[in-house]
Design a protein around this motif. Structure first.
Motif, PDB file in Angstrom:
ATOM      1  N   THR B 237      29.515 -26.725 -20.509  1.00  0.00           N
ATOM      2  CA  THR B 237      30.904 -26.727 -20.057  1.00  0.00           C
ATOM      3  C   THR B 237      31.514 -25.335 -20.195  1.00  0.00           C
ATOM      4  OG1 THR B 237      31.032 -29.022 -20.780  1.00  0.00           O
ATOM      5  CG2 THR B 237      33.117 -27.924 -20.294  1.00  0.00           C
ATOM      6  N   MET B 238      31.197 -24.642 -21.270  1.00  0.00           N
ATOM      7  CA  MET B 238      31.694 -23.274 -21.431  1.00  0.00           C
ATOM      8  C   MET B 238      31.159 -22.381 -20.307  1.00  0.00           C
ATOM      9  SD  MET B 238      33.782 -22.985 -24.071  1.00  0.00           S
ATOM     10  CE  MET B 238      33.713 -21.449 -25.013  1.00  0.00           C
ATOM     11  N   TYR B 239      29.889 -22.535 -19.989  1.00  0.00           N
ATOM     12  CA  TYR B 239      29.307 -21.768 -18.883  1.00  0.00           C
ATOM     13  C   TYR B 239      30.033 -22.078 -17.566  1.00  0.00           C
ATOM     14  CZ  TYR B 239      26.212 -21.012 -14.915  1.00  0.00           C
ATOM     15  OH  TYR B 239      25.720 -20.667 -13.687  1.00  0.00           O
ATOM     16  N   ALA B 240      30.212 -23.362 -17.306  1.00  0.00           N
ATOM     17  CA  ALA B 240      30.854 -23.758 -16.047  1.00  0.00           C
ATOM     18  C   ALA B 240      32.301 -23.269 -15.993  1.00  0.00           C
ATOM     19  CB  ALA B 240      30.793 -25.277 -15.889  1.00  0.00           C
ATOM     20  N   LEU B 241      32.970 -23.283 -17.133  1.00  0.00           N
ATOM     21  CA  LEU B 241      34.354 -22.795 -17.163  1.00  0.00           C
ATOM     22  C   LEU B 241      34.396 -21.284 -16.932  1.00  0.00           C
ATOM     23  CD1 LEU B 241      35.737 -24.900 -20.144  1.00  0.00           C
ATOM     24  CD2 LEU B 241      36.549 -25.010 -17.780  1.00  0.00           C
ATOM     25  N   GLU B 242      33.444 -20.560 -17.499  1.00  0.00           N
ATOM     26  CA  GLU B 242      33.432 -19.115 -17.246  1.00  0.00           C
ATOM     27  C   GLU B 242      33.265 -18.851 -15.746  1.00  0.00           C
ATOM     28  OE1 GLU B 242      30.334 -16.696 -19.058  1.00  0.00           O
ATOM     29  OE2 GLU B 242      31.279 -14.848 -18.352  1.00  0.00           O
ATOM     30  N   GLU B 243      32.378 -19.603 -15.129  1.00  0.00           N
ATOM     31  CA  GLU B 243      32.170 -19.450 -13.683  1.00  0.00           C
ATOM     32  C   GLU B 243      33.462 -19.696 -12.901  1.00  0.00           C
ATOM     33  OE1 GLU B 243      28.914 -18.981 -11.843  1.00  0.00           O
ATOM     34  OE2 GLU B 243      28.769 -17.989 -13.788  1.00  0.00           O
TER      35      GLU B 243
END
Lengths: 436, 436
Positions: B237-243
């Protein structure tokens, strides 16, 4: 005090500011400086903070501290701007006496502090402009009770720092407590150079007049051109960098005792300028420690930051002994301060090489004048940045909703809506719903 | 342990992740999980960290600590990952004994620490994998000298934690010092659950096995779907939010003793993922204190953040006494823990209302198992985020240039180029150039 801007310019970084842009901005700086001066003259809300060094009377502060002697420990009970200025000053300067801070409502912290104190020699300074700040008042009620349980007359050991009315003002009148004024028109985060920031300093025997003189020196260096005023140079450059993509403001002092300063700056910057969908996010760092934590990201991550590097020009000497270990012979005979300064300069150069803008702030030394000058400079810089960004620097409307909600929850008047939360549990419980 | 993602979804925030995106990502998560498992099986560099809970032998750690008894104070001399894990564990848990950290080369900090210590009952643990870390070795040389000056045989009071070779290894052999191993293949920031993080905990009498068991519990909850693994749910989720634009990762524990955890997380996240022009910038915050500092910005500033809110489900009780002050009657008879939890929930709700994504992490309680589980979960989450971002999670190449430059400056082999710096001085000096 020196503010070095060279590494924030376009020749140093892709998001750096062209010199010509700074020159063009100087007209807007002149107009903003005039607005600020007018606000100061009329002691308008917020702008009044810049008059503090002259208007702060140290006599009543010293008298209040004398009134709670012979206490040996002073606990400042406050939160946000009611604690950070005092914590910054007492950490930065080398005073006598034991000052503590109760700036959270974590029951474990309060319990640990109470267990650690000799209550028979403890006094408190309870700080809240409104006299109603839930966290501060809750802690005060707990500590007051503990003092009473320890056989101490809390009315002999309590200073109140509050506004002109409210429950704490009432309390101080009812029990004839020494009371100090949170200055009118000065938001908490701009109140370090008033009683709010100076009671703990006075308790430690620090030279309040010298701190205020440092502030006054900074006040006198304000001008209508960013090229003549360190404060406006910093505020304007930070504003221009934000416009060019520096959405993160890393504050990295190279002095362990300035760690609370980085926190104080973070509040000042975030709460004043975080408005209308804009505002840099402060990131606190500490040199050299965080070179081993954040520097990889600063150098190789997104170019979306400005790093402010702060250092004193004078440091204590601690010689590094010679060593029998060959690989370390380059350290032997040097000094910790030489090492620290070499790391400062290498970090600054390495950030420049990576194309990240930096600003260097140097104060002559970590003494009372230096700290007063530093705090005032940052406050004036923040106000200038707020003028240029056209935000309401001195308000914090977005925190009100949460405060009221917390109060309602506590009173049992309100419960929160179901948010349809998605929960992934290591030990799933029925009432947490389906993790899928 | 529970990771609540609901407020990070698209229905909660404009930059939130659509459920369908998470579902689509789950295929990549499965591939990354397989890569991670293969790395663990072969004990590859970095991935080996996830095997630590099982592979860490506590016997040698306890024996090393026994060897420096009856010391009453343990100073850990290390920097970055050599100090933060130990500081996080000893702060979070309630041990006995006095542990300190020397993690900077500020001469004032070193001097203050030495003045504050009773050297006759002080021991040190010097931690550096290479045995050459300049800051750590310089401090060690200074402290060793001070011990000798105080009449203490430093060889009776020194634990060395280092790699298989290097100057510290040589030193430990020459003087027959207790030596512990920095595990091979485990970067410092992933070493909390090894001797690097556990010596100070052992000195405080904490239950090392329980800490490691907590880590093992987290290890067993890894799976090939983010919907079944808290660690991978968080990392993905952190990765997707950064994107989607969350370039800032605010870490906000609601427990005073978890402040070092926020620093530990900041290193883990920044140094592992800050690469190739990407990587979220960690911002450390502390609930409830920083509600009065950062919340205005989080709510009203740019929507470029995710805020991780961490809390234990169990807290100590500290009742708030009843009060004679009418305006505060809603506090009287409540409890600090109720207040803190109400503020947690109100803050979470207020961020959701403002459209900023948040993730809630709950641990059952702040005990040894809970901390082990939390640290492991964040490490595994970070590794998953690194796999998805396709960065080299386990290296930190961008800090090398600065280290070498600092060393060269110290040796006098190099001076920095003139950078054409622009200096604005309150008290201009001729050698600082023209501020214009």
């Amino acid at each position: 005090m020196h503010v070095h801007l060279g590494n924030a310019l376009a020749e140093a970084s892709a998001i750096g500011v062209p010199r010509s842009d700074l020159e063009a901005l100087d007209e807007r700086v002149a107009a903003a400086a005039a607005r600020i001066e007018a606000g100061r003259e009329r002691s308008e809300h917020g702008y009044a903070a810049l008059n503090l060094p002259k208007n702060t009377e140290t006599g009543p502060i010293e008298a209040a501290v004398d009134a709670i002697r012979p206490a040996e420990t002073l606990v400042t009970i406050g939160i946000g701007g009611s604690a950070l200025g005092a914590a910054t000053i007492t950490s930065a300067l080398d005073g006598d006496g034991d000052t503590r801070f109760l700036d959270n409502v974590d029951p474990a912290q309060t319990r640990t502090l109470l267990a650690d104190l000799d209550l028979s020699t403890t006094a408190v300074n309870v700080v809240s402009r409104s006299g109603t700040t839930a966290e501060t008042l809750a802690n005060f009620l707990v500590v007051r009770d503990a003092l009473t349980d320890a056989g101490v007359d809390w009315t002999d050991r309590t200073i109140v720092t509050t506004g002109q009315s409210g429950p704490l003002r009432t309390l101080s009148e009812r029990h004839d407590l020494p009371v100090l004024e949170v200055p009118t028109g000065v938001p908490g985060r701009f109140s370090a150079l008033s009683a709010v920031g100076l009671v703990a300093a006075a308790f430690e025997g620090l030279d309040l007049d010298a701190i205020l003189e440092g502030g006054q020196t900074a006040a006198e260096s304000l001008s209508d051109s960013l090229f003549e005023s360190p404060a406006y140079a910093y505020g304007t450059t930070m504003y221009a960098l934000e416009e060019r993509g520096a959405s993160i403001a890393a504050m990295m002092p190279y002095a362990e005792v300035l760690e609370p300063f980085a926190e104080w700056f973070s509040q000042l910057w975030a709460e004043s300028l975080g408005k209308d969908g804009r505002g840099q996010t402060p990131a606190r760092a500490l040199g050299v420690t965080d070179q081993h934590s954040q520097l990889q990201l600063y150098r190789a991550g997104p170019t979306d930051k400005v790093v402010t590097l702060v250092r004193p020009r004078e440091r204590l000497s601690v010689p590094i002994p010679e060593t029998e270990l060959d690989a370390l012979s380059y350290l032997g005979g040097r000094d910790l301060r030489t090492l620290m300064d070499a790391e400062f300069e290498a970090t600054e150069a390495s950030l420049r090489k990576a194309g990240l803008p930096t600003i260097r702030i140097e104060i002559d030394s970590l003494d009372a004048e230096g700290i007063g000058e530093l705090l005032y400079t940052m406050e004036a810089a923040c106000i200038m940045a707020g003028e240029l960004a056209d935000v309401e620097t001195f308000t914090q409307p977005a925190v009100e909703w949460g405060k009221e909600t917390a109060r309602s929850l506590l009173r049992g008047e309100q419960t929160l809506d179901e948010t349809g939360d998605l929960v992934v549990a290591a030990d799933p419980e029925p009432d947490d719903g389906d993790p899928g």
